[in-house]
Design a protein around this motif. Structure first.
Motif, PDB file in Angstrom:
ATOM      1  N   CYS A 101       1.085  -6.463  -5.326  1.00  0.00           N
ATOM      2  CA  CYS A 101      -0.068  -7.520  -5.028  1.00  0.00           C
ATOM      3  C   CYS A 101      -0.682  -6.615  -3.538  1.00  0.00           C
ATOM      4  O   CYS A 101      -1.999  -6.577  -4.007  1.00  0.00           O
ATOM      5  N   THR A 102       0.007  -6.718  -2.551  1.00  0.00           N
ATOM      6  CA  THR A 102      -0.639  -5.967  -1.554  1.00  0.00           C
ATOM      7  C   THR A 102      -1.264  -4.575  -1.782  1.00  0.00           C
ATOM      8  O   THR A 102      -2.353  -4.276  -1.469  1.00  0.00           O
ATOM      9  N   ASN A 103      -0.434  -3.849  -2.542  1.00  0.00           N
ATOM     10  CA  ASN A 103      -0.920  -2.520  -2.689  1.00  0.00           C
ATOM     11  C   ASN A 103      -2.374  -2.366  -3.690  1.00  0.00           C
ATOM     12  O   ASN A 103      -3.146  -1.701  -3.284  1.00  0.00           O
ATOM     13  N   ILE A 104      -2.176  -3.158  -4.703  1.00  0.00           N
ATOM     14  CA  ILE A 104      -3.474  -3.310  -5.577  1.00  0.00           C
ATOM     15  C   ILE A 104      -4.416  -3.903  -4.986  1.00  0.00           C
ATOM     16  O   ILE A 104      -5.497  -3.150  -4.934  1.00  0.00           O
ATOM     17  N   VAL A 138       8.166 -10.426   3.578  1.00  0.00           N
ATOM     18  CA  VAL A 138       8.487  -9.319   4.214  1.00  0.00           C
ATOM     19  C   VAL A 138       8.082  -8.052   3.496  1.00  0.00           C
ATOM     20  O   VAL A 138       7.185  -6.945   4.153  1.00  0.00           O
ATOM     21  N   GLY A 139       8.421  -7.933   2.239  1.00  0.00           N
ATOM     22  CA  GLY A 139       8.167  -6.714   1.361  1.00  0.00           C
ATOM     23  C   GLY A 139       6.699  -6.491   1.006  1.00  0.00           C
ATOM     24  O   GLY A 139       6.141  -5.309   1.320  1.00  0.00           O
ATOM     25  N   ALA A 140       5.861  -7.363   1.177  1.00  0.00           N
ATOM     26  CA  ALA A 140       4.398  -7.434   0.920  1.00  0.00           C
ATOM     27  C   ALA A 140       3.888  -7.017   2.428  1.00  0.00           C
ATOM     28  O   ALA A 140       2.703  -6.375   2.413  1.00  0.00           O
ATOM     29  N   ALA A 141       4.621  -7.658   3.385  1.00  0.00           N
ATOM     30  CA  ALA A 141       3.825  -7.215   4.798  1.00  0.00           C
ATOM     31  C   ALA A 141       4.159  -5.745   5.111  1.00  0.00           C
ATOM     32  O   ALA A 141       3.478  -5.016   5.445  1.00  0.00           O
ATOM     33  N   MET A 142       5.472  -5.468   4.554  1.00  0.00           N
ATOM     34  CA  MET A 142       5.818  -3.830   4.792  1.00  0.00           C
ATOM     35  C   MET A 142       4.692  -2.974   4.210  1.00  0.00           C
ATOM     36  O   MET A 142       4.283  -2.007   4.280  1.00  0.00           O
TER      37      MET A 142
END
Length: 148
Positions: A101-104, A138-142
């Protein structure tokens, strides 16, 4: 001198407002009250304990979400539409992991338009190495931190 409002992406691993995701709407409202430009891109459902996993072969589908006062519960739509009475914004829900989601959001939906990524607030704990390494929050923040 007046600074332009911050452009913030909110994401999480708990999905849209529900009993499993009770805090994301409050964060959204608090940042809007500060005058910030808040964009929300969330997994469409609970994705805790998935770490920084990316979906690379799957076709990612999404829909629009329209949260309402007082608790952020709202309705989804396959296409964009004007806000209805009581709706406070337009969010995007993706059938994807938090990191995806973050990447997209950063590279496809809003390229060059985000100043800050906020992942959470989280319903569960993210303390200790065990939690941090497996947390979707944390994965989304990273993913956001590594995207610059």
């Amino acid at each position: 001198m007046h600074n332009p409002p911050q452009r913030v992406l909110i994401t999480n691993d708990d999905g849209p407002p529900s009993k499993d995701s009770p805090y994301v709407f409050g964060l959204y409202k608090a940042l809007k009250e500060l005058g910030w430009n808040v964009i929300v891109v969330l997994p469409s459902s609970q994705k805790s304990w998935i770490g920084k996993a990316f979906q690379i072969h799957e076709v990612i589908t999404g829909r629009y979400y329209y949260p309402c006062e007082p608790d952020g519960m709202g309705e989804t739509s396959e296409s964009r539409r004007p806000l209805k009475e009581g709706e406070v914004g337009e969010w995007i829900l993706l059938d994807a992991t938090p990191a995806t989601c973050t990447n997209i959001a950063l590279h496809n939906l809003f390229p060059g338009q985000i100043d800050l990524v906020l992942s959470g607030p989280n319903y569960g704990r993210n303390t200790s190495a065990a939690f941090a390494l497996s947390s979707g929050t944390v994965g989304a923040a990273m993913s956001g931190a590594l995207s610059r």
